[in-house]
Motif scaffolding. Structure first.
Motif, PDB file in Angstrom:
ATOM      1  N   ASN A  60      -0.770   7.878 -10.262  1.00  0.00           N
ATOM      2  CA  ASN A  60       0.483   7.332  -9.721  1.00  0.00           C
ATOM      3  C   ASN A  60       0.702   7.785  -8.271  1.00  0.00           C
ATOM      4  O   ASN A  60       1.670   8.490  -7.974  1.00  0.00           O
ATOM      5  CB  ASN A  60       1.672   7.808 -10.577  1.00  0.00           C
ATOM      6  N   PRO A  61      -0.182   7.392  -7.372  1.00  0.00           N
ATOM      7  CA  PRO A  61      -0.051   7.873  -5.990  1.00  0.00           C
ATOM      8  C   PRO A  61       1.257   7.452  -5.331  1.00  0.00           C
ATOM      9  O   PRO A  61       1.752   8.150  -4.444  1.00  0.00           O
ATOM     10  CB  PRO A  61      -1.265   7.275  -5.282  1.00  0.00           C
ATOM     11  N   ASN A  62       1.818   6.326  -5.749  1.00  0.00           N
ATOM     12  CA  ASN A  62       3.078   5.887  -5.158  1.00  0.00           C
ATOM     13  C   ASN A  62       4.216   6.843  -5.515  1.00  0.00           C
ATOM     14  O   ASN A  62       5.177   6.973  -4.762  1.00  0.00           O
ATOM     15  CB  ASN A  62       3.425   4.460  -5.579  1.00  0.00           C
ATOM     16  N   LYS A  67       6.720   7.873   0.310  1.00  0.00           N
ATOM     17  CA  LYS A  67       7.003   7.337   1.645  1.00  0.00           C
ATOM     18  C   LYS A  67       5.901   6.425   2.169  1.00  0.00           C
ATOM     19  O   LYS A  67       6.166   5.494   2.900  1.00  0.00           O
ATOM     20  CB  LYS A  67       7.253   8.465   2.637  1.00  0.00           C
ATOM     21  N   ILE A  68       4.677   6.689   1.768  1.00  0.00           N
ATOM     22  CA  ILE A  68       3.583   5.856   2.289  1.00  0.00           C
ATOM     23  C   ILE A  68       3.530   4.494   1.618  1.00  0.00           C
ATOM     24  O   ILE A  68       2.797   3.613   2.057  1.00  0.00           O
ATOM     25  CB  ILE A  68       2.215   6.566   2.186  1.00  0.00           C
ATOM     26  N   TYR A  69       4.317   4.300   0.564  1.00  0.00           N
ATOM     27  CA  TYR A  69       4.300   3.032  -0.158  1.00  0.00           C
ATOM     28  C   TYR A  69       5.497   2.140   0.158  1.00  0.00           C
ATOM     29  O   TYR A  69       5.646   1.096  -0.447  1.00  0.00           O
ATOM     30  CB  TYR A  69       4.192   3.273  -1.664  1.00  0.00           C
ATOM     31  N   VAL A  70       6.333   2.541   1.078  1.00  0.00           N
ATOM     32  CA  VAL A  70       7.477   1.701   1.440  1.00  0.00           C
ATOM     33  C   VAL A  70       6.956   0.435   2.104  1.00  0.00           C
ATOM     34  O   VAL A  70       6.178   0.474   3.054  1.00  0.00           O
ATOM     35  CB  VAL A  70       8.441   2.450   2.388  1.00  0.00           C
ATOM     36  N   GLY A  71       7.368  -0.717   1.558  1.00  0.00           N
ATOM     37  CA  GLY A  71       7.012  -2.001   2.150  1.00  0.00           C
ATOM     38  C   GLY A  71       5.640  -2.527   1.782  1.00  0.00           C
ATOM     39  O   GLY A  71       5.263  -3.608   2.211  1.00  0.00           O
ATOM     40  N   THR A  72       4.860  -1.797   0.970  1.00  0.00           N
ATOM     41  CA  THR A  72       3.549  -2.309   0.591  1.00  0.00           C
ATOM     42  C   THR A  72       3.691  -3.241  -0.598  1.00  0.00           C
ATOM     43  O   THR A  72       4.525  -3.048  -1.474  1.00  0.00           O
ATOM     44  CB  THR A  72       2.571  -1.161   0.240  1.00  0.00           C
ATOM     45  N   ALA A  73       2.879  -4.271  -0.630  1.00  0.00           N
ATOM     46  CA  ALA A  73       2.981  -5.315  -1.650  1.00  0.00           C
ATOM     47  C   ALA A  73       2.711  -4.757  -3.047  1.00  0.00           C
ATOM     48  O   ALA A  73       1.730  -4.061  -3.264  1.00  0.00           O
ATOM     49  CB  ALA A  73       1.999  -6.428  -1.335  1.00  0.00           C
ATOM     50  N   ASN A  74       3.572  -5.067  -3.976  1.00  0.00           N
ATOM     51  CA  ASN A  74       3.448  -4.772  -5.406  1.00  0.00           C
ATOM     52  C   ASN A  74       3.418  -3.286  -5.778  1.00  0.00           C
ATOM     53  O   ASN A  74       3.457  -2.962  -6.935  1.00  0.00           O
ATOM     54  CB  ASN A  74       2.194  -5.432  -6.007  1.00  0.00           C
ATOM     55  N   LYS A  75       3.289  -2.411  -4.818  1.00  0.00           N
ATOM     56  CA  LYS A  75       3.186  -0.997  -5.147  1.00  0.00           C
ATOM     57  C   LYS A  75       4.369  -0.198  -4.642  1.00  0.00           C
ATOM     58  O   LYS A  75       4.661   0.863  -5.150  1.00  0.00           O
ATOM     59  CB  LYS A  75       1.907  -0.393  -4.561  1.00  0.00           C
ATOM     60  N   GLY A  76       5.001  -0.680  -3.611  1.00  0.00           N
ATOM     61  CA  GLY A  76       6.012   0.141  -2.968  1.00  0.00           C
ATOM     62  C   GLY A  76       7.420  -0.374  -3.133  1.00  0.00           C
ATOM     63  O   GLY A  76       7.691  -1.294  -3.898  1.00  0.00           O
ATOM     64  N   TRP A  77       8.281   0.250  -2.396  1.00  0.00           N
ATOM     65  CA  TRP A  77       9.684  -0.114  -2.400  1.00  0.00           C
ATOM     66  C   TRP A  77      10.009  -0.781  -1.069  1.00  0.00           C
ATOM     67  O   TRP A  77       9.331  -0.542  -0.070  1.00  0.00           O
ATOM     68  CB  TRP A  77      10.511   1.153  -2.606  1.00  0.00           C
ATOM     69  N   LYS A  78      11.041  -1.623  -1.042  1.00  0.00           N
ATOM     70  CA  LYS A  78      11.363  -2.369   0.180  1.00  0.00           C
ATOM     71  C   LYS A  78      11.922  -1.466   1.276  1.00  0.00           C
ATOM     72  O   LYS A  78      11.652  -1.677   2.443  1.00  0.00           O
ATOM     73  CB  LYS A  78      12.359  -3.480  -0.130  1.00  0.00           C
ATOM     74  N   HIS A  79      12.718  -0.488   0.891  1.00  0.00           N
ATOM     75  CA  HIS A  79      13.395   0.343   1.891  1.00  0.00           C
ATOM     76  C   HIS A  79      13.149   1.823   1.634  1.00  0.00           C
ATOM     77  O   HIS A  79      12.909   2.239   0.508  1.00  0.00           O
ATOM     78  CB  HIS A  79      14.902   0.068   1.877  1.00  0.00           C
ATOM     79  N   GLU A  80      13.245   2.569   2.713  1.00  0.00           N
ATOM     80  CA  GLU A  80      13.130   4.027   2.641  1.00  0.00           C
ATOM     81  C   GLU A  80      14.135   4.563   1.623  1.00  0.00           C
ATOM     82  O   GLU A  80      15.305   4.232   1.648  1.00  0.00           O
ATOM     83  CB  GLU A  80      13.412   4.609   4.029  1.00  0.00           C
TER      84      GLU A  80
END
Length: 154
Positions: A60-62, A67-80
């Motif tokens: 579960n690297p996300n 923080k490195i997954y903010v805005g990434t497709a399907n893995k991250g979150w939209k906002h900080e």
């Protein structure tokens, strides 16, 4: 030979003292060996706990470094900071903190473990200082003073 018989009592006392000294040395050596074995076992247990955490972080690297997954497709979150609302992230942090709490109890005041723990806690600083952690999750009340002391360095 008569000298030995004449001094048998003194020689017997000397032999008794020598035996006692050897026994004390053997006890000291055995105690030291037992302490070293216990320390080795504690370190092995701490490494096993840390290995379980690393496995979860690898899977579960996300959550491990959100923080490195903010805005990434399907893995991250939209906002900080969106990860703070993610229940899975909060459970991940709970697992991490529990693991580190166990390591703190096993390896008290070990500077290497302290650095490792602090490094990982930094990735979660925002959450650990948020009202979600402090109020909703009871904050540091559930963890040892040693872990709280490390977290205070954040």
């Amino acid at each position: 030979m008569s000298w030995i018989f004449d001094n048998a009592e003194k020689l017997g006392g000397l032999a008794t003292m020598l035996t006692a000294c050897i026994a004390i040395f053997a006890l000291f050596f055995a105690h030291k060996q037992i302490q070293e074995a216990r320390n080795s076992q504690r370190e092995a247990t701490a490494k096993e706990i840390y290995g379980d955490y690393l496995k979860l972080a690898f899977e579960n690297p996300n959550f491990a470094n959100p923080k490195i997954y903010v805005g990434t497709a399907n893995k991250g979150w939209k906002h900080e900071g969106d990860w703070i609302q993610d229940e899975r992230y909060r459970w991940f942090v709970a697992f991490m903190l529990n693991s580190y709490d166990e390591i703190c109890s096993i390896s008290r005041k070990d500077e290497t473990w302290r650095k490792v723990i602090l490094m990982d806690l930094r990735c979660h600083r925002e959450y650990l200082k948020s009202r979600h952690f402090i109020e909703d999750e009871c904050g540091w009340d559930l963890f040892s003073p040693e872990l709280k002391e490390i977290a205070d360095e954040l």
